[in-house]
Design a protein around this motif. Structure first.
Motif, PDB file in Angstrom:
ATOM      1  N   GLN A  70       3.759  -7.652   6.622  1.00  0.00           N
ATOM      2  CA  GLN A  70       4.899  -6.794   6.232  1.00  0.00           C
ATOM      3  C   GLN A  70       4.678  -5.497   6.978  1.00  0.00           C
ATOM      4  O   GLN A  70       3.641  -5.093   6.842  1.00  0.00           O
ATOM      5  N   HIS A 102      -4.526  -3.410   5.721  1.00  0.00           N
ATOM      6  CA  HIS A 102      -3.428  -2.273   6.066  1.00  0.00           C
ATOM      7  C   HIS A 102      -3.761  -1.598   7.339  1.00  0.00           C
ATOM      8  O   HIS A 102      -4.625  -0.801   7.533  1.00  0.00           O
ATOM      9  N   LEU A 114      -6.929   0.662   8.091  1.00  0.00           N
ATOM     10  CA  LEU A 114      -6.849   1.886   7.075  1.00  0.00           C
ATOM     11  C   LEU A 114      -7.510   1.277   5.766  1.00  0.00           C
ATOM     12  O   LEU A 114      -8.522   1.844   5.051  1.00  0.00           O
ATOM     13  N   ASN A 115      -7.077   0.174   5.364  1.00  0.00           N
ATOM     14  CA  ASN A 115      -7.383  -0.420   3.895  1.00  0.00           C
ATOM     15  C   ASN A 115      -7.800  -1.880   4.092  1.00  0.00           C
ATOM     16  O   ASN A 115      -7.017  -2.429   4.988  1.00  0.00           O
ATOM     17  N   ILE A 117      -9.355  -4.980   1.716  1.00  0.00           N
ATOM     18  CA  ILE A 117      -9.779  -5.483   0.278  1.00  0.00           C
ATOM     19  C   ILE A 117     -10.086  -6.837   0.423  1.00  0.00           C
ATOM     20  O   ILE A 117      -9.110  -7.619   0.864  1.00  0.00           O
TER      21      ILE A 117
ATOM     22  N   CYS B  69      -7.682  -1.145  -6.063  1.00  0.00           N
ATOM     23  CA  CYS B  69      -6.543  -0.158  -5.409  1.00  0.00           C
ATOM     24  C   CYS B  69      -7.329   0.570  -4.600  1.00  0.00           C
ATOM     25  O   CYS B  69      -8.496   0.920  -4.602  1.00  0.00           O
ATOM     26  N   GLN B  70      -6.590   1.068  -3.565  1.00  0.00           N
ATOM     27  CA  GLN B  70      -6.731   2.178  -2.745  1.00  0.00           C
ATOM     28  C   GLN B  70      -5.553   2.998  -2.442  1.00  0.00           C
ATOM     29  O   GLN B  70      -4.584   2.411  -2.208  1.00  0.00           O
ATOM     30  N   PRO B  71      -5.805   4.147  -1.959  1.00  0.00           N
ATOM     31  CA  PRO B  71      -5.034   5.162  -1.518  1.00  0.00           C
ATOM     32  C   PRO B  71      -4.304   4.566  -0.128  1.00  0.00           C
ATOM     33  O   PRO B  71      -5.165   4.094   0.642  1.00  0.00           O
ATOM     34  N   SER B  72      -3.154   4.634   0.200  1.00  0.00           N
ATOM     35  CA  SER B  72      -2.661   4.016   1.302  1.00  0.00           C
ATOM     36  C   SER B  72      -2.349   4.959   2.656  1.00  0.00           C
ATOM     37  O   SER B  72      -1.888   4.539   3.788  1.00  0.00           O
ATOM     38  N   GLY B  73      -2.732   6.130   2.326  1.00  0.00           N
ATOM     39  CA  GLY B  73      -2.281   7.251   3.466  1.00  0.00           C
ATOM     40  C   GLY B  73      -1.517   8.561   3.018  1.00  0.00           C
ATOM     41  O   GLY B  73      -1.556   8.476   1.666  1.00  0.00           O
ATOM     42  N   ILE B  79      -2.272   1.004  -2.665  1.00  0.00           N
ATOM     43  CA  ILE B  79      -2.316  -0.524  -2.541  1.00  0.00           C
ATOM     44  C   ILE B  79      -3.080  -1.032  -3.587  1.00  0.00           C
ATOM     45  O   ILE B  79      -4.133  -0.529  -4.117  1.00  0.00           O
ATOM     46  N   HIS B 102       2.151  -2.748  -2.582  1.00  0.00           N
ATOM     47  CA  HIS B 102       2.194  -1.325  -1.860  1.00  0.00           C
ATOM     48  C   HIS B 102       3.300  -0.529  -2.655  1.00  0.00           C
ATOM     49  O   HIS B 102       4.109  -0.789  -2.609  1.00  0.00           O
ATOM     50  N   LEU B 114       7.000  -1.160  -2.622  1.00  0.00           N
ATOM     51  CA  LEU B 114       7.550  -1.366  -1.210  1.00  0.00           C
ATOM     52  C   LEU B 114       7.281  -2.609  -0.532  1.00  0.00           C
ATOM     53  O   LEU B 114       8.042  -3.457  -0.037  1.00  0.00           O
ATOM     54  N   ASN B 115       6.184  -3.072  -0.911  1.00  0.00           N
ATOM     55  CA  ASN B 115       5.512  -4.312  -0.183  1.00  0.00           C
ATOM     56  C   ASN B 115       4.742  -5.361  -1.556  1.00  0.00           C
ATOM     57  O   ASN B 115       4.093  -4.265  -2.146  1.00  0.00           O
TER      58      ASN B 115
END
Lengths: 123, 123
Positions: A70, A102, A114-115, A117, B69-73, B79, B102, B114-115
């Motif tokens: 996506q 990601h 970037l990501n 998991i 979980c991770q920050p996506s930007g 995420i 996401h 969003l995702n």
């Protein structure tokens, strides 16, 4: 290339590199890249590749069951979600795994991770 | 609230709502939201909830095994990657699943999905 084809091409490249030349994955990550591997958080290309190289198996083979993707928002990123089997050398049964990436665009028109998991499903 | 606690709180809210009042999930999605459910792509809050309501089971119970979980930007997204078991009413064995969300921030200081990508692992 449409997003689904791009995601499939990335996934094939990623796992074939993992299975044949793990260190070659370094070019797919950057300093901001994050990997969570079975709950352990690692940041940065060199730390991520060090982690992947330290895994307690040298030979493995990933086979992919599903690839979903996506777009991740206005920044042009793409989320890629993979399920598959991980066969370790010398083990009778493959391990099921799920992994998400990601991907973010680079100025050169390519993508970096970037990501990332990764989880085994312990089937 | 730190990101890990936020992710866990979201996951608990999401699946308890899914298991007790599936239609209540509508408020977590927006028009731009995407769901890929076992490979089927759906967009928009109303279409997503219609899909979830149309699943061929009325009663189910999700139990969560792992939440990463991770920050996506820079946009402030997050995420969230989940693995767990899905028990359908009347079925003997639970199904293993993996799902990623996401989450993006709203102007009100909350998050929306969003995702969303869902896969059964067929264990």
């Amino acid at each position: 290339m449409d997003p689904d084809s791009l995601a499939k091409a990335f996934v094939e490249h990623y796992y074939s590199t993992f299975d044949t030349n793990r260190g070659g994955l370094a070019s797919l990550y950057q300093d901001a890249s994050m990997l969570t591997f079975e709950g352990q958080k690692i940041q940065g290309s060199s730390n991520i590749v060090a982690k992947l190289n330290s895994l307690p198996f040298q030979q493995c083979n990933h086979s992919i069951s599903t690839v979903d993707c996506q777009p991740s928002g206005p920044a042009g990123g793409m989320i890629v979600f993979v399920s598959g089997n991980l066969q370790l050398a010398g083990e009778q049964h493959a391990l099921k795994f799920s992994q998400m990436f990601h991907l973010m665009p680079t100025p050169q028109g390519s993508f970096y991770v970037l990501n990332d998991i990764f989880r085994l499903n312990y089937a």
